[in-house]
Design a protein around this motif. Sequence first.
Motif, short mmCIF file in Angstrom:
data_model
loop_
_atom_site.label_atom_id
_atom_site.label_comp_id
_atom_site.label_asym_id
_atom_site.label_seq_id
_atom_site.Cartn_x
_atom_site.Cartn_y
_atom_site.Cartn_z
N THR A 58 0.85 -1.18 0.00
CA THR A 58 0.00 0.00 0.00
C THR A 58 0.89 1.24 0.00
N PHE A 59 0.63 2.18 -0.91
CA PHE A 59 1.52 3.32 -1.08
C PHE A 59 0.80 4.43 -1.82
N VAL A 60 1.40 5.60 -1.84
CA VAL A 60 0.93 6.73 -2.64
C VAL A 60 2.05 7.13 -3.59
N GLY A 61 1.82 7.06 -4.86
CA GLY A 61 2.78 7.56 -5.85
C GLY A 61 3.83 6.57 -6.26
N HIS A 62 4.67 6.16 -5.32
CA HIS A 62 5.74 5.23 -5.65
C HIS A 62 6.29 4.62 -4.36
N GLY A 63 7.08 3.61 -4.51
CA GLY A 63 7.76 3.02 -3.38
C GLY A 63 8.82 2.05 -3.85
N PHE A 64 9.74 1.74 -2.97
CA PHE A 64 10.81 0.80 -3.30
C PHE A 64 11.15 -0.01 -2.05
N VAL A 65 11.34 -1.31 -2.24
CA VAL A 65 11.66 -2.21 -1.14
C VAL A 65 12.89 -3.01 -1.51
N ARG A 66 13.87 -3.04 -0.63
CA ARG A 66 15.07 -3.87 -0.84
C ARG A 66 15.19 -4.84 0.33
N ILE A 67 15.28 -6.11 0.01
CA ILE A 67 15.42 -7.17 1.01
C ILE A 67 16.87 -7.60 1.04
N GLU A 125 13.04 -17.22 6.29
CA GLU A 125 12.82 -17.58 7.68
C GLU A 125 13.56 -16.69 8.67
N SER A 126 14.74 -16.18 8.32
CA SER A 126 15.54 -15.41 9.29
C SER A 126 14.89 -14.07 9.58
N GLN A 127 15.05 -13.64 10.82
CA GLN A 127 14.47 -12.36 11.24
C GLN A 127 15.23 -11.19 10.62
N ARG A 128 14.50 -10.16 10.27
CA ARG A 128 15.09 -8.99 9.62
C ARG A 128 14.57 -7.71 10.26
N ARG A 129 15.46 -6.75 10.40
CA ARG A 129 15.06 -5.41 10.82
C ARG A 129 14.23 -4.78 9.71
N LEU A 130 13.34 -3.90 10.08
CA LEU A 130 12.54 -3.17 9.11
C LEU A 130 12.87 -1.69 9.24
N VAL A 131 13.33 -1.09 8.14
CA VAL A 131 13.72 0.31 8.11
C VAL A 131 12.88 1.01 7.05
N VAL A 132 12.11 2.00 7.49
CA VAL A 132 11.24 2.74 6.57
C VAL A 132 11.72 4.17 6.50
N THR A 180 19.84 -9.17 6.35
CA THR A 180 19.63 -8.72 7.73
C THR A 180 18.50 -7.73 7.91
N GLU A 181 18.03 -7.12 6.82
CA GLU A 181 17.00 -6.11 6.98
C GLU A 181 16.18 -5.94 5.71
N VAL A 182 15.04 -5.30 5.89
CA VAL A 182 14.20 -4.86 4.79
C VAL A 182 14.16 -3.33 4.84
N ARG A 183 14.54 -2.70 3.72
CA ARG A 183 14.56 -1.24 3.67
C ARG A 183 13.49 -0.76 2.70
N ILE A 184 12.68 0.17 3.16
CA ILE A 184 11.60 0.73 2.36
C ILE A 184 11.85 2.21 2.18
N SER A 185 11.69 2.71 0.97
CA SER A 185 11.77 4.15 0.72
C SER A 185 10.53 4.58 -0.04
#
Length: 846
Positions: free
Chosen positions: A788-797, A817-824, A800-805
């Motif tokens: 769910t987003f407005v306009g655009h978005g990008f996700v990199r897995i 399966e491994s746990q990952r930090r979530l950075v938005v 160790t982490e998931v980064r969202i911009s």
Amino acid sequence: MRIHFARLSGISLLAIFALPVMADFLAPAHPYMLWTKEDQQSIQKRLTEDWAKQRVTELPANTFGRLFRYQMLGDQKAGDEERKYLLSFINSPLDGISDNGGGSGLHTANYLAAMRYDVLYDTLTPQQRAQIEETFRGHIAQDIKTWKTDPAKLGILPNLALPRRCGTLMMSVALGDEKLIRELWDAPGSFRWFIGDYLSDGRFYNEEFAKMSSLMGELLLYARGLDRVGLTELGFGFKGKNGATLERYAGSYIDLGYPETLMPGATPGIQRISMGDTRGGQLLRHFLVEPYFPDGSGGWNEWYSANMNGRDHRGAKVVMLQTPQWFEILAARFPKEEYKFFLACMHKPGENFYYPTLFWGLDPISVKDGKPPEVRSYVADQRGFALLRANETPEYWTSPAPAVAMQLAQFYVHYTNDCFSLLGYQQFNRPIYSNRSISAGYNGGPWDMTNRGECGVVVDQEMVQPIGQTPNRRDFSADVKFVSTRGIPIVPLTGKNEARSSDQPKEAVSRIYSNIDASRSLFLTDRYLFDVFFLRDEQAKPRDFYWLVHAPGSLVEEAGQKWTPSDELQNTLFATQWQGNLDALSPEARRYRLATEGSQGPPWVTISGARQLAVTDGAISVDMLQTYHGADVSKSRFGAEWYARKIGVRVSMLAETGTTAWAFDTPEGYTPGSPRSAANKDERASGAEWGGVSIAVHRHGARTVFAALHEPYENGRANETAFRSIQRTDAGLAVAITGKCADGTAFDDRALLQFDDRDEAVVKLNPELEKDPAAKPMTLEDGQESFTFVGHGFVRITPTEVRISGPVTAIRLRVGESQRRLVVNEKEVAGTQDGNVLVWGSRAEP
């Protein structure tokens, strides 16, 4: 307080340049514009050094070289030659003469007369001084009335119209008349206007950028002279209301720079963005730092002269400073490490120092000196282009990371119709795509003046048209650089006061193609470029859409592909004949056609080597490799090692009904007998040794979305990539891009895009969709993932982490399966991970 240069003995040139802004006008004794007496002493002392002795032997046979010989070396013959030329200027008309004896008007360039007068002042008789000064004042009095009001920035060709003004500006400083200096400085179309009003985005020239060379040196010398008379606030110290300064204008060449082009056996080469009618037909051209090639050619000229950029009172071409001297003057005036860095890159082969000219007070610069500047991605909304840089650190300049430039839809002088095209794409320290012109002489015709010759889209047989400033969305995060432009004018062109080519329609239009709503969106990462071109006929009528890219090298057939010879593209996209009477066209059609007329004849463009894939409703993939097209690679200008790196690019495009792909040899000239094929002063674009392959993808319908993934690679091995659609609707799309590079590094990304379908009135109030308070979030999903987003978005897995911009508000994502930090947007947030699924945020209903 009044300060005289006679009291400044012992102060170095750099110290003089570092003086703060002074309110009082100075009246220094001549000479002071090129070199003061103190400069003379400093330079003469430097002439005892070995490097300077060598540079003396390389002094140019032009006015600067002769004036230097006279003032620094006591060469009376050189002084006599320049004095004779100066005296011939007495009583000369402002307009000067051209080769055929006719008046040259604004084409006149006489700034050298001011230089000669300043250096040779003491050798002139009182009568000669009076006569020259009277001539100067006469020229200024006439030129100051050239414009009653400031000219339209898109209606003036500064490279033609301003050399004369540069000359009179220099004359005002040479006269040392403060009142006259200020009056001319503030006149319509003069320095105040140029810096304060003409420049776009606070720094950019409004012609294609190669034409900057006709004015830059004179403007720098003018500001340098203003420093010497205590009027720094009018020159280097002046800041326009949009933040523009002369230094920012000169430094815009840096803002236009791509990463270094690596060529075995060559010195560093740094190209810059090129566009317009001098983009040329060769792969490597338009440099910030021009390399010496492995074959010994190339390297910078320190001087420049051309017919178009000004002739003096005797009709002679006027010598001008080239890029190395711009940076030398800047490095002396603003001792910044970045200027030293670029000068150091200009060293000659086999040398570890850049040895400067003897004119501006610099010492040799080691190749280890200087620090490259920080860079950033940006959108030049007013000038109308975007430059995305995956690496935004000082390492950018030598990094193999990609950079891509995209043209928006603004008009510029010396324009070629290139709306929404990729101006250049570089990765692995070399061009990946490169637009090529094929005209004899200035660009023109249906290749150079349409998107056929650009990395863009052609609709039907129309010429893409500029519409003005467009709504441009942008978001530059560490993982992705995003830009999106839509073909709606928020500051429209009027069709008036625009210096358009003779090939171009003159009427203003509201869409880049007739009745087409179009947008292009780029997602640039450190590994690839995701590129989405949306097109929709506003009246729901079927149209022909052709998407094109042009790459150096050759087509590589992938496993399972069958390319068959085809003349269909020649008979459709390239079937343009000489045009008949344009009066027979409808007004709407005429606005999108070449403005020239002609009788029936051969096609303007004849393509060769054309082959196609079978029509498909599925995805397509095309591979291109940079190969040598000559008989003996050892004779290559770039060197055999250039090709041994086996750099190429694979283009993958998501499925859509009725897709046809062609490959053909990039043309090198117009068809013999067609209007643009005649020789013109040997300016014909030469066929570059690297050859070229062009790709065209066709669809027919009322709307289409070209969703393409561009993946450069090296060592002849493309990435192992899975590129798939998560969901695509009329409102937007979400894609997954996962894979492994040849070096073993993996990537796992999601790119999200909402098409801007708001009404034009709404867009003009809120140009950026993401910043419109009325914009509603959208959700795109498949059976496993949701965004769910407005306009655009990008996700990199990552492991160790998931980064969202971007403005993403919710995700459901398969992560393992491994746990990952979530950075938005660079802030860590709490998500919920259940097994291999990560959930965060509030989902909007589709």
